[in-house]
Design a protein around this motif. Structure first.
Motif, PDB file in Angstrom:
ATOM      1  N   ALA B 198       0.838  -1.205   0.000  1.00 39.06           N
ATOM      2  CA  ALA B 198       0.000   0.000   0.000  1.00 39.06           C
ATOM      3  C   ALA B 198       0.872   1.255   0.000  1.00 39.06           C
ATOM      4  CB  ALA B 198      -0.935  -0.005   1.203  1.00 39.06           C
ATOM      5  N   GLY B 199       1.974   1.217   0.750  1.00 42.00           N
ATOM      6  CA  GLY B 199       2.884   2.369   0.773  1.00 42.00           C
ATOM      7  C   GLY B 199       3.521   2.580  -0.588  1.00 42.00           C
ATOM      8  N   TRP B 200       3.898   1.488  -1.228  1.00 49.44           N
ATOM      9  CA  TRP B 200       4.486   1.591  -2.568  1.00 49.44           C
ATOM     10  C   TRP B 200       3.484   2.196  -3.541  1.00 49.44           C
ATOM     11  CZ3 TRP B 200       2.675  -1.152  -6.903  1.00 49.44           C
ATOM     12  CH2 TRP B 200       3.434  -0.995  -8.058  1.00 49.44           C
ATOM     13  N   PHE B 201       2.217   1.790  -3.433  1.00 53.72           N
ATOM     14  CA  PHE B 201       1.209   2.327  -4.349  1.00 53.72           C
ATOM     15  C   PHE B 201       1.032   3.829  -4.134  1.00 53.72           C
ATOM     16  CE2 PHE B 201      -3.055   3.746  -5.315  1.00 53.72           C
ATOM     17  CZ  PHE B 201      -3.150   3.377  -6.639  1.00 53.72           C
ATOM     18  N   ALA B 202       0.891   4.227  -2.858  1.00 55.42           N
ATOM     19  CA  ALA B 202       0.632   5.645  -2.576  1.00 55.42           C
ATOM     20  C   ALA B 202       1.785   6.496  -3.088  1.00 55.42           C
ATOM     21  CB  ALA B 202       0.435   5.861  -1.080  1.00 55.42           C
ATOM     22  N   ARG B 203       3.001   5.999  -2.888  1.00 55.14           N
ATOM     23  CA  ARG B 203       4.156   6.769  -3.319  1.00 55.14           C
ATOM     24  C   ARG B 203       4.237   6.804  -4.844  1.00 55.14           C
ATOM     25  NH1 ARG B 203       7.274  10.915  -1.914  1.00 55.14           N
ATOM     26  NH2 ARG B 203       9.007  10.902  -3.332  1.00 55.14           N
ATOM     27  N   SER B 204       4.021   5.646  -5.473  1.00 56.56           N
ATOM     28  CA  SER B 204       4.133   5.587  -6.929  1.00 56.56           C
ATOM     29  C   SER B 204       3.043   6.408  -7.590  1.00 56.56           C
ATOM     30  CB  SER B 204       4.037   4.142  -7.410  1.00 56.56           C
ATOM     31  OG  SER B 204       5.030   3.379  -6.817  1.00 56.56           O
ATOM     32  N   ALA B 205       1.850   6.422  -6.980  1.00 55.46           N
ATOM     33  CA  ALA B 205       0.766   7.194  -7.574  1.00 55.46           C
ATOM     34  C   ALA B 205       1.164   8.664  -7.639  1.00 55.46           C
ATOM     35  CB  ALA B 205      -0.518   7.033  -6.767  1.00 55.46           C
ATOM     36  N   TRP B 206       1.899   9.131  -6.642  1.00 57.00           N
ATOM     37  CA  TRP B 206       2.357  10.514  -6.700  1.00 57.00           C
ATOM     38  C   TRP B 206       3.557  10.644  -7.623  1.00 57.00           C
ATOM     39  CZ3 TRP B 206       2.258  15.407  -6.925  1.00 57.00           C
ATOM     40  CH2 TRP B 206       3.411  16.165  -6.743  1.00 57.00           C
ATOM     41  N   ALA B 207       4.626   9.889  -7.349  1.00 58.27           N
ATOM     42  CA  ALA B 207       5.897  10.143  -8.018  1.00 58.27           C
ATOM     43  C   ALA B 207       5.901   9.671  -9.466  1.00 58.27           C
ATOM     44  CB  ALA B 207       7.029   9.468  -7.246  1.00 58.27           C
ATOM     45  N   LEU B 208       5.168   8.607  -9.770  1.00 55.83           N
ATOM     46  CA  LEU B 208       5.248   8.055 -11.114  1.00 55.83           C
ATOM     47  C   LEU B 208       4.020   8.358 -11.960  1.00 55.83           C
ATOM     48  CD1 LEU B 208       6.712   4.523 -10.355  1.00 55.83           C
ATOM     49  CD2 LEU B 208       7.899   6.642 -10.781  1.00 55.83           C
ATOM     50  N   TRP B 209       2.963   8.863 -11.328  1.00 59.72           N
ATOM     51  CA  TRP B 209       1.743   9.093 -12.112  1.00 59.72           C
ATOM     52  C   TRP B 209       1.334  10.568 -12.083  1.00 59.72           C
ATOM     53  CZ3 TRP B 209      -3.751   8.528  -9.988  1.00 59.72           C
ATOM     54  CH2 TRP B 209      -4.690   8.695 -11.005  1.00 59.72           C
ATOM     55  N   LEU B 210       1.033  11.102 -10.886  1.00 56.83           N
ATOM     56  CA  LEU B 210       0.503  12.463 -10.822  1.00 56.83           C
ATOM     57  C   LEU B 210       1.588  13.507 -11.077  1.00 56.83           C
ATOM     58  CD1 LEU B 210      -1.854  11.943  -7.785  1.00 56.83           C
ATOM     59  CD2 LEU B 210      -2.481  12.098 -10.181  1.00 56.83           C
ATOM     60  N   ALA B 211       2.784  13.294 -10.516  1.00 54.94           N
ATOM     61  CA  ALA B 211       3.858  14.254 -10.765  1.00 54.94           C
ATOM     62  C   ALA B 211       4.223  14.294 -12.249  1.00 54.94           C
ATOM     63  CB  ALA B 211       5.070  13.937  -9.899  1.00 54.94           C
ATOM     64  N   PRO B 212       4.418  13.143 -12.932  1.00 57.70           N
ATOM     65  CA  PRO B 212       4.694  13.215 -14.365  1.00 57.70           C
ATOM     66  C   PRO B 212       3.568  13.863 -15.166  1.00 57.70           C
ATOM     67  CG  PRO B 212       5.360  11.096 -13.564  1.00 57.70           C
ATOM     68  CD  PRO B 212       4.664  11.773 -12.427  1.00 57.70           C
ATOM     69  N   LEU B 213       2.293  13.594 -14.796  1.00 61.25           N
ATOM     70  CA  LEU B 213       1.188  14.227 -15.529  1.00 61.25           C
ATOM     71  C   LEU B 213       1.308  15.745 -15.456  1.00 61.25           C
ATOM     72  CD1 LEU B 213      -2.116  12.258 -14.803  1.00 61.25           C
ATOM     73  CD2 LEU B 213      -0.945  12.537 -16.975  1.00 61.25           C
ATOM     74  N   SER B 214       1.623  16.279 -14.258  1.00 58.82           N
ATOM     75  CA  SER B 214       1.694  17.732 -14.168  1.00 58.82           C
ATOM     76  C   SER B 214       2.984  18.260 -14.782  1.00 58.82           C
ATOM     77  CB  SER B 214       1.518  18.210 -12.726  1.00 58.82           C
ATOM     78  OG  SER B 214       2.000  17.281 -11.831  1.00 58.82           O
ATOM     79  N   LEU B 215       4.097  17.502 -14.665  1.00 61.25           N
ATOM     80  CA  LEU B 215       5.338  17.984 -15.270  1.00 61.25           C
ATOM     81  C   LEU B 215       5.227  18.001 -16.795  1.00 61.25           C
ATOM     82  CD1 LEU B 215       8.057  16.350 -13.028  1.00 61.25           C
ATOM     83  CD2 LEU B 215       7.310  18.721 -13.110  1.00 61.25           C
ATOM     84  N   CYS B 216       4.455  17.081 -17.354  1.00 62.18           N
ATOM     85  CA  CYS B 216       4.222  17.080 -18.797  1.00 62.18           C
ATOM     86  C   CYS B 216       3.631  18.420 -19.222  1.00 62.18           C
ATOM     87  CB  CYS B 216       3.276  15.937 -19.153  1.00 62.18           C
ATOM     88  SG  CYS B 216       2.308  16.183 -20.636  1.00 62.18           S
ATOM     89  N   ALA B 217       2.622  18.880 -18.467  1.00 66.17           N
ATOM     90  CA  ALA B 217       1.997  20.166 -18.797  1.00 66.17           C
ATOM     91  C   ALA B 217       2.976  21.304 -18.594  1.00 66.17           C
ATOM     92  CB  ALA B 217       0.754  20.365 -17.935  1.00 66.17           C
TER      93      ALA B 217
END
Lengths: 218, 465
Positions: B198-217
């Motif tokens: 669960a910790g890995w998911f929460a961290r990955s959701a931020w660092a590998l999913w949401l952060a890249p989505l916003s950095l793309c923009a």
């Protein structure tokens, strides 16, 4: 932060159109078109190396070498076989408190006329063979302790023998005996697991001991 | 300069507006729920007689609506838009994107109903009941098809930083969601391993999913709006790989002192520290945003500042000596808000302010409302994070002192929690202003209509080169 055209790269053409944006950055990647770029690649590279060095040192120091059994970040995995050293007195105290204390009481004083005392008892402080036999095989009939006769009750069978009620291991018995021989002012030698095993092997399976039989043991 | 409109924009208008509309709607819903949850922290009896509105459910609802409603929809909209523009062609597979969007938002709504009726899972970032997870997996994939086709079918074969971040985000979410679905729900791992997954998911959701989505923009809008090549662009690729390779390893940072092998929190600490390199490169690349007067870059520069702040705060609080004090206090919540609101949302706001006039071909309905949103969002997030930090300070001092009663800690933290509720109200107001401006613009009621190809509207003034 920028504003100073001397410090920041200005493209030859505006990057407004998407093709221009792609082109200009592709050129920048190949090291061209970044006119006036004063960034020191060394500084950025050095920061990455510093972070990597820190990581290496930290991982070496605080991961227990990635052992799944190390839960304390300052610990290191042990080499060779793990040996636990257990104090027989502490262990014996635990077993005494769970079982023997019911009759022989917390200070080893027993109950007058019913359960013999252990504190100062000549049996407890006497030859190891006698106490080992009492606990392993039990004791039936009259017994004289510290000048008083006790015959109202029976010492149960604790040893790992046929028809034993408790089936205690030799180690458990050795721990309890060591404990009672060194507690409440008793000052006899400790008894080892091997001592108990030797007695059990020599005597074999048999029924409870009597006082007369025990007195033959030296 | 920034207002260069292409026919491709209007050709891909439908799915993008749909994603944005859902996203902004969920943002307002989440802000409303956030106020209730925050209010219950200092008035525990508030609405406590309704099971649906008890704190545990409302806070899970707020988080689900924010992450899977607002951030996912808005982030995907901008990623598709950027990928489409960089491909040089109209967005393909639009019906996939529309179907995926409808299904995704239906499952977000189903997830909210599920959480409200008590089916939340209790894992951080993953309140989603297990029965909607598969639908979300497939609907995300359907939306991603449009983005991946735009990427693979791009006319110019070169790639740009926005490409990397967008494509990474498109692939990562289905991966982490499927892993976590199998390991926590389909064939649950036992014991401590659950907390690690669960910790890995929460961290990955931020660092590998949401952060890249916003950095793309951010990587797309900053050079477009300033008209400058990104400085030190050569480091963008190492920065990207740094995020992708070590971003997910920090899953164990909340397990300090927990029953896990020592290497898990230690690797998390190293991962957080290495991510400083990524934050450093992002700040270096995008710093032109800080000196620009364009309003979308105001949002984005706040976002980049928060991104760096969040990386620094993560790497500080991951160390055991600090974690002992910040764990189990509101510091955690404050960090989450810095990352999700301060960084991701502010960058997405900026991206939407840049993109919408091009997508619709119309200027924003009201330039004043844009500025109002900027002021409300920035002051709201500063107030929220500030009050949560002060509350965390009070809690941390009290929790470590065995002579202090728990109720005393609550009494001391209460004023700061009141302030946090005020901040939530400011954020709700800002979100509502944003929604109103978006609806008025998208419905075409704009009086200040002018084709964006004629140049930027007054609020989107870009500096000359």
């Amino acid at each position: 932060m920028n504003g100073d055209p001397q410090r920041d790269p200005v493209p030859d053409q505006a990057v407004a159109a998407d093709e221009r944006l792609l082109e200009a950055h592709e050129r920048a990647l190949r090291g061209r078109g970044d006119r006036g770029d004063r960034h020191r690649p060394l500084a950025i590279g050095a920061s990455l190396i510093a972070l990597a060095l820190f990581s290496g040192v930290y991982l070496e120091r605080y991961t227990g070498h990635f052992s799944p059994l190390i839960f304390d970040e300052n610990a290191k995995p042990l080499k060779g076989e793990l040996v636990f050293k257990i104090d027989p007195v502490v262990l014996g105290q635990r077993y005494y408190g769970a079982e023997c204390v019911a009759c022989h009481r917390s200070q080893g004083e027993g109950s007058p006329g019913i359960y013999p005392p252990l504190a100062g008892s000549e049996w407890v402080n006497g030859p190891p063979g006698r106490v080992i036999r009492i606990v392993v095989y039990g004791l039936r009939g009259k017994v004289r302790v510290e000048g008083n006769d006790f015959s109202a009750s029976t010492m149960p069978v604790y040893g790992r023998i046929l028809n034993s009620g408790h089936n205690w291991s030799d180690r458990k018995i050795a721990a309890v005996l060591t404990y009672i021989r060194q507690e409440w002012g008793n000052k006899a030698d400790p008894i080892s697991e091997d001592d108990v095993a030797a007695v059990r092997k020599a005597v074999g399976n048999r029924d409870a001991m009597s006082e007369d039989e025990l007195e033959l043991v030296k | 300069m920034n207002g260069e409109w292409t026919p491709n924009d209007s050709a891909s208008r439908g799915p993008l507006l749909l994603l944005l509309a859902f996203g902004i709607l969920w943002l307002v819903v989440s802000a409303g729920l956030g106020i209730i949850a925050s209010f219950q922290l200092h008035e525990p009896e508030f609405l406590s007689e309704y099971a649906i509105l008890t704190y545990g459910r409302v806070s899970a609802l707020c988080e689900t609506a924010f992450v899977y409603g607002w951030l996912a929809n808005a982030g995907l909209a901008l990623a598709l838009w950027v990928l489409g523009r960089l491909s040089g062609e109209p967005l393909r597979a639009q019906n996939w994107a529309v179907a995926g969007t409808l299904l995704w938002n239906a499952s977000v709504a189903a997830a909210l109903v599920g959480v409200a009726s008590g089916d939340a899972t209790g894992f951080e970032f993953l309140g989603l009941p297990s029965y909607v997870q598969l639908v979300m997996f497939f609907s995300y994939g359907a939306i991603a098809v449009a983005g991946l086709l735009a990427w693979s079918g791009r006319i110019r074969r070169v790639s740009f930083a926005s490409h990397w971040y967008a494509v990474a985000a498109l692939f990562v979410f289905p991966w982490i969601l499927s892993v976590v679905h199998v390991m926590l729900f389909a064939a649950p791992a036992r014991g401590v391993l659950q907390a690690i997954v669960a910790g890995w998911f929460a961290r990955s959701a931020w660092a590998l999913w949401l952060a890249p989505l916003s950095l793309c923009a951010a990587y797309y809008v900053v050079p477009k709006a300033t008209g400058r090549v990104l400085p030190a662009y050569g480091y963008a690729a190492p920065g990207f790989w740094c995020l992708i390779l070590v971003g997910g390893l920090a899953g164990g940072r909340h397990l300090v002192g927990g029953p896990v092998p020592a290497w898990i929190p230690s690797v998390a600490a190293v991962s957080c520290v290495l991510l400083l390199f990524n934050a450093f490169v992002v700040a270096l690349n995008l710093r032109c945003a800080f000196s620009s007067k364009a309003v979308e870059l105001r949002f984005i520069s706040v976002g980049i500042g928060a991104y760096v702040l969040s990386a620094v705060a993560d790497s500080l609080t991951t160390f055991r000596a600090v974690a002992e004090r910040t764990q189990f206090t509101h510091a955690d919540e404050a960090q989450g808000q810095v990352a999700l609101y301060g960084a991701a949302s502010m960058i997405l706001f900026g991206g939407i302010y840049h993109a919408l006039p091009l997508i619709t071909g119309k200027a924003w309905y009201s330039a004043r409302l844009v500025v109002a949103h900027l002021v409300l969002a920035v002051s709201g997030i500063i107030l929220l994070v500030g009050s949560l930090c002060l509350s965390a300070f009070v809690q941390s001092r009290g929790l470590l002192d065995p002579h202090v009663q728990f109720s005393e800690i609550f009494q001391h933290a209460r004023p700061w929690l009141l302030m946090a509720t005020l901040a939530r109200a400011v954020l709700l107001l800002g979100s509502t202003v944003f929604l109103a401006n978006f609806v008025l613009t998208a419905c075409g009621i704009s009086e200040a209509y002018r084709p964006a190809s004629l140049g930027p509207p007054s609020t989107l003034e870009a500096p000359g080169p």
